[in-house]
Design an enzyme around this catalytic site. Sequence first.
Site, PDB file in Angstrom:
ATOM      1  N   LYS A  37       0.856  -1.198   0.000  1.00 23.57           N
ATOM      2  CA  LYS A  37       0.000   0.000   0.000  1.00 23.57           C
ATOM      3  C   LYS A  37       0.887   1.242   0.000  1.00 23.57           C
ATOM      4  CE  LYS A  37      -3.925   1.719   2.785  1.00 23.57           C
ATOM      5  NZ  LYS A  37      -4.787   1.386   3.924  1.00 23.57           N
ATOM      6  N   SER A  60      -9.677   1.230   3.004  1.00 14.03           N
ATOM      7  CA  SER A  60      -8.862   2.051   2.142  1.00 14.03           C
ATOM      8  C   SER A  60      -7.797   1.295   1.348  1.00 14.03           C
ATOM      9  CB  SER A  60      -8.173   3.128   2.985  1.00 14.03           C
ATOM     10  OG  SER A  60      -7.317   2.520   3.945  1.00 14.03           O
ATOM     11  N   SER A  92      -9.723  -1.458   7.002  1.00 19.44           N
ATOM     12  CA  SER A  92      -9.191  -1.251   5.649  1.00 19.44           C
ATOM     13  C   SER A  92      -8.425  -2.400   5.028  1.00 19.44           C
ATOM     14  CB  SER A  92      -8.311  -0.013   5.619  1.00 19.44           C
ATOM     15  OG  SER A  92      -9.122   1.119   5.584  1.00 19.44           O
TER      16      SER A  92
HETATM   17  N1  GLN Z   1     -13.119   3.198   6.458  1.00 18.78           N
HETATM   18  C1  GLN Z   1     -12.547   3.600   7.698  1.00 18.78           C
HETATM   19  C2  GLN Z   1     -12.201   5.065   7.640  1.00 18.78           C
HETATM   20  O1  GLN Z   1     -12.512   5.672   6.682  1.00 18.78           O
HETATM   21  C3  GLN Z   1     -11.362   2.767   8.015  1.00 18.78           C
HETATM   22  C4  GLN Z   1     -10.148   3.171   7.301  1.00 18.78           C
HETATM   23  C5  GLN Z   1      -8.963   2.322   7.588  1.00 18.78           C
HETATM   24  O2  GLN Z   1      -9.066   1.243   8.183  1.00 18.78           O
HETATM   25  N2  GLN Z   1      -7.817   2.852   7.220  1.00 18.78           N
HETATM   26  O3  GLN Z   1     -11.624   5.624   8.517  1.00 18.78           O
END
Ligand code: GLN
Length: 488
Positions: free
Chosen positions: A79, A154, A178
């Site tokens: 990532k 994400s 994510s």
């Molecule tokens: N979807 C969640 C957020 O927007 C989790 C994001 C993540 O785990 N990085 O914060």
Amino acid sequence: MKPHQLTIHQLAKLLREGVLTSTQIVESLLDQIEKVQQKTNSFISLFKEEALKEAMGADALFKKGDKLSPLTGIPLAVKDLLCLKGKTTTCASKILENFVPPYNATAIRRLREDGAIILGKANMDEFAMGSSNENSFFGTARNPWNLEHVTGGSSGGSASAVAADECIASLGTDTGGSIRQPSSYCGIVGMKPTYGRVSRFGLVAFASSLDQIGPMTKDVTDTAILMNSISGKDPLDTTSADVPVSDFTSVLTGDIKGLKIGIPKEYFAEALLPDVEKAVREGIEKLKELGAEPVEVFLPHTDYAVPTYYIISSAEASSNLARYDGVKYGYRSGDEEGLQKMYEKTRMEGFGAEVKRRIMLGTYVLSSGYYDAYYMKALRVRTLITKDFENAFQKCDAIVSSVAPTPAFKIGEKVEDPLQMYLSDIFTIPMNLSGLPAISIPCGFSADNLPVGLQIIGKHFDEGTILRAAHAFEQSTDFHLKKPEIVI
Ligand code: GLN
């Protein structure tokens, strides 16, 4: 099967037998990327030449027969918020578009020491804020199972790259879901380790008390192999835990007789789509057939997890993102208008809408007068949520639920409604708040052929049990073997 379609452990065997070279694996992946990257947009950057060069190095090692690990010569994606020395680390943000770190993240360093090849950096939501990869400055990644649908987020690019066979496996990060949610949307395996299991050094921080790095792979054995490489105490991260790391592949025995699995009533509430509930309930039946014993458990503070998470994660984000001021890193604008204006313009132009929303929310809940009412209260609720799990784990060895309430939704469907978007993490956020490990494994498909993920949650530092259960499940099902049409 072509090399790019295989798993780490399958390739490791073929490499050792001399049937295949690392160079052939990289070439096969580059062909595949050529074919599908236009459609999936999985990668932000690719390192074709370096990868081929490193593959030649790995092949030379195989010839000599020394220094071999299960990851030698295996190409991976990471990532794009993990620092890779000398390569842009953008966090999918305009503000870091040209940022080149002078060091490697510990997780990346460990993978490379084990001989893995970093093939490219994967697309994501800006600063890991999002559930659909639609917040990327580099355009949304698309779900290989249906290009009109989101990958989840994400770590969307890390998921689509694995699902579309553009890399053998990848690393993502999970702050509120994510790794698990995109893994479930794209039909792959993804694990968030216990908080502290994997060093966060070199991971660009979003919410430091929640962020964890973890593997995203084609099967459970590969997740165990990557965990072996990236886990363990790191002097460069004071929150990394000094807990022994045993060989995670050795627990994959296929035997889960007598394993007590907790089924939380609260996770089968109305939010769960019928298609998803059906696949998850069938998954639980399968675990029962394999000898697991279901017990009912209660997680009564579940409803508070999403608001608690958004207060704590935004508070931490507002503090972590204060460093992007046009001076220390990346993008700068408005130089000629004085210091204050330079700060303002840099941040106004450099950050996307969702990141600004989180910074505003975080600054608000930390401001004097609101700190006690919001931030302190959220910390207390976090403790209650953690206690829910402690109580539940008195009665069981692992907890089983859905990963997300729905399969991958359509691109554009939720962008105008952040609250709806936030609810896609309703079943994953509680484990980040309490630091628990959890895995997503493929357990079925919706009526329109989109993957559904089963979540198995473990006690702190008990990744072994969830890997064992996930592996036993995988051995007796074939969901993980199905491929989306664009890769066939
Ligand atoms: N979807 C969640 C957020 O927007 C989790 C994001 C993540 O785990 N990085 O914060």
